[in-house]
Write a protein that holds these residues in place. Sequence first.
Motif, PDB file in Angstrom:
ATOM      1  N   THR A  99       0.847  -1.188   0.000  1.00 23.16           N
ATOM      2  CA  THR A  99       0.000   0.000   0.000  1.00 23.16           C
ATOM      3  C   THR A  99       0.884   1.241   0.000  1.00 23.16           C
ATOM      4  O   THR A  99       2.091   1.170   0.256  1.00 23.16           O
ATOM      5  CB  THR A  99      -0.905   0.021   1.238  1.00 23.16           C
ATOM      6  N   SER A 124       0.350   3.732  -5.620  1.00 23.15           N
ATOM      7  CA  SER A 124       1.314   3.414  -4.573  1.00 23.15           C
ATOM      8  C   SER A 124       2.368   4.513  -4.472  1.00 23.15           C
ATOM      9  O   SER A 124       2.770   4.911  -3.367  1.00 23.15           O
ATOM     10  CB  SER A 124       1.981   2.058  -4.854  1.00 23.15           C
ATOM     11  N   LYS A 486      -5.584  -2.712   4.770  1.00 21.02           N
ATOM     12  CA  LYS A 486      -4.398  -2.094   5.350  1.00 21.02           C
ATOM     13  C   LYS A 486      -3.085  -2.694   4.871  1.00 21.02           C
ATOM     14  O   LYS A 486      -2.028  -2.103   5.057  1.00 21.02           O
ATOM     15  CB  LYS A 486      -4.459  -2.195   6.885  1.00 21.02           C
TER      16      LYS A 486
END
Length: 525
Positions: A99, A124, A486
């Motif tokens: 992420t 990203s 996450k």
Amino acid sequence: MNVTTTDDRRAARIAEGMGLAHWAEVQPDVVAVEAPTGRRTYAELNARANQLARALRARGLGPDDGVALICGNRPEFAEVLAACLRSGLRVTPINWHLTGDEAGYIAADCGASALIADVRLAESAQGAAAVADGVTVRLAIGGAIDGFDDYDAALAAEAPDDLDDPVPGGTMFYTSGTTGRPKGVYRSLDALAATAATQAATPNTAGYVAGDDVHLCTGPLYHAAPLVFSLSTPMAWGATVVMMEKWDAEAALGLIEAHRVTHTHMVPTMFHRLLSLPREVRDRHDISSLRWVLHGAAPCPVEVKRALIEWLGPIVNEYYAASEGAGSVVDSASWLAKPGTVGKPVDGQAIVGNEDAEPLPAGEIGLVWLKAPAANRFRYHNDDDKTEGAYRGDYFTLGDVGYLDDDGFLFLTDRSANLIISGGVNIYPAEIDAVLLEHPAVGDVATIGVANPEWGEEVKAVVELQPGWHASDDLAAELIEHCRAKLARFKCPRSVDFVDELPRQDNGKIYKRLLRDRYRRSAPS
């Protein structure tokens, strides 16, 4: 120019970070790298590396500065690497599955002054740029990214001729062992120069023939092993590198046939995929050019490797190593004589010992300790405690467990205490545990690796619920989705089990080994 003179010149140029420049002089029109996004001859690749080195210098970067790279397998990856190697810069390739926050942590922690990103990974890259405050230079490869300058325009403004003052640079990969967030494997400028000198003196074990041989890069270059074995090494010997953007077993066979590939590096999951292809599909492709297959990064099941050798012949070679240092290698003949071995360490390069690295007798299981390079010892960036804990004198451990047999061959009996290796990729449970503990239903959790016939291991979360919560399939699915919001998907649990109480040691820590043993005993044989 005779062979001896050429070899000496090649070694000297590698030692100063300019190995690519040697081949640009000797074989300028030979293709250095080829990918679906383009190709570069050695002359073109070297010229663009010089231009990028100057562009970074013009933007204030100098020796000992960091460059973060978020990029797929494309020629520009090789350009960035080559530019850093000759500029005294440290390039940190970042896993593009991460992420933005995860990538940003690495970009910030490595001290990157520049972030170079593939337009296909813009989300990203932008997320990382927002987190990494120290990044002052942002370049976008292959298209526009908001807040980034154009990579090709930056190069076009600079001269393509060789630098007259090269400084050896290198890489800083991130690894976290089994606890905490990832840590960079850091080496000083002097150590990077020593690494370059060592590489210059390394023999041509794989037997590359400059200008003729072709290496198929099957894995993502953000991993240390593909970068070293599928990019740096073949180009150090003047071979052509053909890059796959994404692994596909039948496509790999097609590329081997089409490009007359001679060398490749893979992980055991790829072997499994190749061997799972129907026989008629395998027989459809002429792969007789292949003469060197290297693998490592994860344990290879004995029967899978035996089947691969039966199919390809005795051309399969294995290594045991990590970003921090090397351990052992084994060829097909030695492996067939001792199935399951990862090789016979030489000159004390690897020993099996107790917690203090005191050697144990042959056959006795203990920690595997690797000898740290004398001139280019690593340390974990920003983590002196982790560095100190890894070393015992001249040796360090990755936490692997194994034994040496009576003939000195090394066998691994277990991986790191908590490390999960799935498809050759390291997954660190502590990071997943921390995310799961943020969910209100989770009282405590132990993330472990359980057997998977294709990937070696898969991620399982074993959860002890908070009072008032009840186990259900819906809650398990919710916890998995919580992780996916996450973490990169490859880190997320494939399954969640609920238990009344997790096994704990006397000090209250969860005893993950007992938990793993429980699942191994219950797994179908």
